[in-house]
Design an enzyme around this catalytic site. Structure first.
Site, PDB file in Angstrom:
ATOM      1  CG  ASP A 160      -2.382  -0.261   0.816  1.00 58.32           C
ATOM      2  OD1 ASP A 160      -2.616  -0.561  -0.372  1.00 58.32           O
ATOM      3  OD2 ASP A 160      -3.271  -0.158   1.674  1.00 58.32           O
ATOM      4  CG  ASP A 304      -8.022  -8.648  13.769  1.00 58.75           C
ATOM      5  OD1 ASP A 304      -8.897  -7.907  14.270  1.00 58.75           O
ATOM      6  OD2 ASP A 304      -6.831  -8.608  14.132  1.00 58.75           O
TER       7      ASP A 304
END
Length: 680
Positions: A160, A304
């Site tokens: 990224d 998550d």
């Protein structure tokens, strides 16, 4: 069985006793439990201790609610119920923790089919944003060393940061390089973008500093072939570098790491209830299950845990195997550690606010309670701060927010607290020493308070903050005053309470002496905890560019004269080694020599520069080709036996010893802050 004993438990909880009888009852329960806990070691004994602890806690709270709330002043009424609420929160979390860990699942290896053609395809995702290439490259090379058919394994570097040097390394290493034009949804968005551009049956995810061992897929994938509803197989997050608490207090390897309680106890307990969380790294996920829920969750900053919750709601199974198969870097500074925990706390509060596990379809009762425990556990900042300031209400202002005698508090509260320590010690001692949880909670409480409350009001507030690794270096010891400011304020308030209570209540004999001493003991305990937290803000000097792993590996030194000298490593990193020579042998610094490092019968030979001579050599690794770097990683970081051999073998101590050690840190660490001591 529980239904049969409930009437008897109610009698034990509610039956009134005279003072001497209550003392005798409390002593008997505590002594029997202590002896049973030390002599016997089975799960049945753990359950008995849990029931004993819950019973004594329930008896304390029955007495607390019926005998201590007779307030006479409005301020006492407000403060008294605030204290009671804090106690109720603590007991709720304790009880949920007992439920969570009542019967841990001990998973072992499920053998894969002999025919490799039946093995599924796996994509390995390694997301990165602003971490240095020296950290990421080791993880990439270790992933290439994983034992899996090459035609069924694809490795993706998800950058990224869109960096040209990362793209070139990926090309040189022979892995896929993916980037995107925007950074929406941070890590979750990065992973979802990669899901759309890959096609493996399963996805293994590693944070860019989490280095997998070669046996990672061999240990985890068999479970997916056995259980076709399994969506996640999580492994522990193991850290080979100390976190700032361990480093600054110099307890690394002496006290279990903060995360070991979660990965050593909680996750195995969650597994029984089919609620073991996906933790963002060191895990394998089933692609079809991810597609079924729309990919990695993007609604919160803890993508998550939210992804795991969504999978559970869809009826998928979640698994956890407590064998470390990867190792990474802990947070490197106290500031980074605090910011990481703020993000976790905010994310869990966001999930609790927008996708509350108590509501909605798809979850069983055990799953609802396990998810709720994880989320509610991050709301501890409010009760923790209340406990830190509550005794000053009486010591400074004379307000009685606990309407009873000190003796009554002692004879009812002590058995409750003692049994909580006995049961907690039996459950956790392998992975958490008594009272050390107080340090972590107290240190972080002032910083978590506002983010958690804001997230409950406005769950969209706040951004994802990347925890940078491998970049923090301290040229000298220094005290981080900004990060220590809340601890200093709380410590000062408690010291004022201690001094005022001794002078006003004891010396001048104002107020009840027994109540004064009870509150003074409370304040002294707070001061011990706060002093230890204060010393954590004293950041120790750290000049090494890469953390070292302490490990003994067989090695050979090939001398220019043709002789071979056998030695062993003391530690290693991606940049160098420390090598122990046999007694009586020394080498001078400044030479470049060939060193062989062994993994079983396999050996790799590489040139090293001797930076420090003598009997213990300091070796620096020169510029290596990508192929040689991969060979070095294979015999060091990605060894299958690296981390599992150290898992769960922590030094075990009883609660009294643990508190003595904590006292030592609180009372002796002031020497490090002495202005007369020269800081190097």
């Amino acid at each position: 069985m529980l239904a049969a004993v409930l009437p008897f438990l109610f009698l034990i909880i509610a039956i009134p006793l005279e003072e001497n009888d209550q003392i005798a009852f409390g002593i008997a329960i505590c002594l029997v439990s202590l002896i049973v806990g030390r002599v016997f070691n089975s799960r049945l004994i753990v359950i008995i201790l849990i029931l004993s602890s819950v019973t004594m806690t329930a008896r304390y709270f029955y007495w607390r609610v019926t005998s201590t709330l007779g307030f006479t002043q409005p301020i006492e009424y407000v403060l008294g119920f605030l204290l009671l609420s804090a106690e109720i929160y603590g007991v709720t979390i304790m009880s949920l923790g007992y439920f969570q860990s009542i019967w841990p699942v001990k998973r072992t290896l499920v053998k894969l089919p002999d025919n490799e053609a039946l093995w599924p395809t796996v994509d390995i995702f390694i997301p990165t944003y602003n971490e240095p290439l020296s950290i990421v490259s080791t993880t990439i090379l270790a992933a290439q060393s994983i034992d899996w058919p090459l035609n069924k394994l694809n490795i993706y570097l998800l950058d990224d940061g869109n960096r040209e040097s990362f793209k070139k390394f990926a090309q040189d290493a022979g892995v896929h390089y993916l980037t995107r034009t925007e950074n929406t949804h941070a890590k979750a968005g990065n992973l979802n973008a990669a899901l759309k551009r890959s096609k493996g049956d399963y996805v293994a995810i590693f944070d860019c500093d989490h280095i997998p061992t070669r046996s990672f897929l061999q240990m985890t994938m068999g479970w997916f072939l056995k259980d076709h509803k399994l969506a996640v197989m999580q492994t522990p997050h193991y850290f080979f570098s100390p976190d700032p608490i361990e480093r600054n207090l110099k307890v690394h390897g002496h006290i279990p790491n903060e995360g070991e309680l979660f990965y050593g106890v909680v996750q195995e307990g969650n597994d029984y209830w089919n609620a073991s969380f996906f933790c963002g790294s060191c895990a394998v996920l089933k692609r079809s299950a991810l597609n079924d829920i729309g990919g990695i969750a993007v609604e919160t900053v803890t993508e998550d845990a939210h992804t795991a919750l969504k999978l559970s709601r869809k009826g998928y199974n979640l698994g956890y195997i407590s064998v470390p198969q990867a190792a990474g870097l802990a947070t490197e500074s106290l500031n980074a550690h605090v910011n990481q925990r703020i993000r976790w706390a905010r994310g869990m509060a966001q999930i609790f606010r927008i996708d509350n596990p108590f509501f909605g379809r798809g979850l069983k009762l055990g799953q609802r309670l396990c998810y709720a425990t994880a989320m509610l556990g991050f709301f501890y900042s409010v009760p923790r701060l209340i406990f830190l300031i509550a005794p000053m209400a009486y010591l400074i202002f004379g307000w009685e927010i606990y309407q009873t005698s000190a003796m009554s508090v002692f004879i009812y509260a002590l058995p409750h607290l003692f049994m909580a320590q006995v049961a907690g010690h039996k459950i956790q001692n392998q992975f958490r020493h008594s009272f050390w949880g107080e340090i972590y909670d107290t240190l972080l409480a002032p910083y978590l308070l506002l983010p958690v409350l804001v997230a409950m009001i406005n769950p969209k507030a706040g951004n994802f903050g990347v925890t940078r690794k491998g970049v923090t270096r301290f040229e000298k010891n220094h005290f981080d005053f900004p990060i220590a400011a809340p601890t200093l304020a709380l410590l000062g308030f408690n010291l004022i309470g201690l001094g005022f209570g001794i002078f006003h209540n004891v010396y001048l004999e104002h107020g009840n002496l027994q109540t004064t001493f009870l509150n003074l003991f409370w304040v002294i305990f707070n001061i011990v905890i706060l002093l230890t937290c204060l010393y954590i803000a004293y950041e120790s000097k750290e000049l090494r560019s890469t953390p070292r792993v302490e490990m003994e590996l067989p090695a050979a030194i090939y001398l220019p004269n043709g002789k071979t000298l056998y030695a062993s490593t003391r530690d290693f990193s991606s940049k160098g080694f420390s090598l122990q020579l046999p007694p009586g042998y020394e080498l001078k610094a400044g030479k470049t020599i060939e060193i062989g490092i062994f993994r079983g019968v396999e050996e790799i030979r590489l040139p090293f520069e001797v930076k420090t001579g003598g009997n213990i050599l300091g070796l620096q690794i020169g510029d290596l080709s990508v192929q040689d770097q991969r060979k070095l990683v294979e015999v060091t970081f990605s060894r299958a036996d690296n981390w599992a051999q150290n898992w769960g073998i922590n030094r075990q101590v009883n609660p009294l010893t643990s508190f003595k050690e904590l006292m030592g840190h609180a009372l002796l660490n002031h020497r490090r802050l002495s202005p007369s001591k020269k800081l190097k």
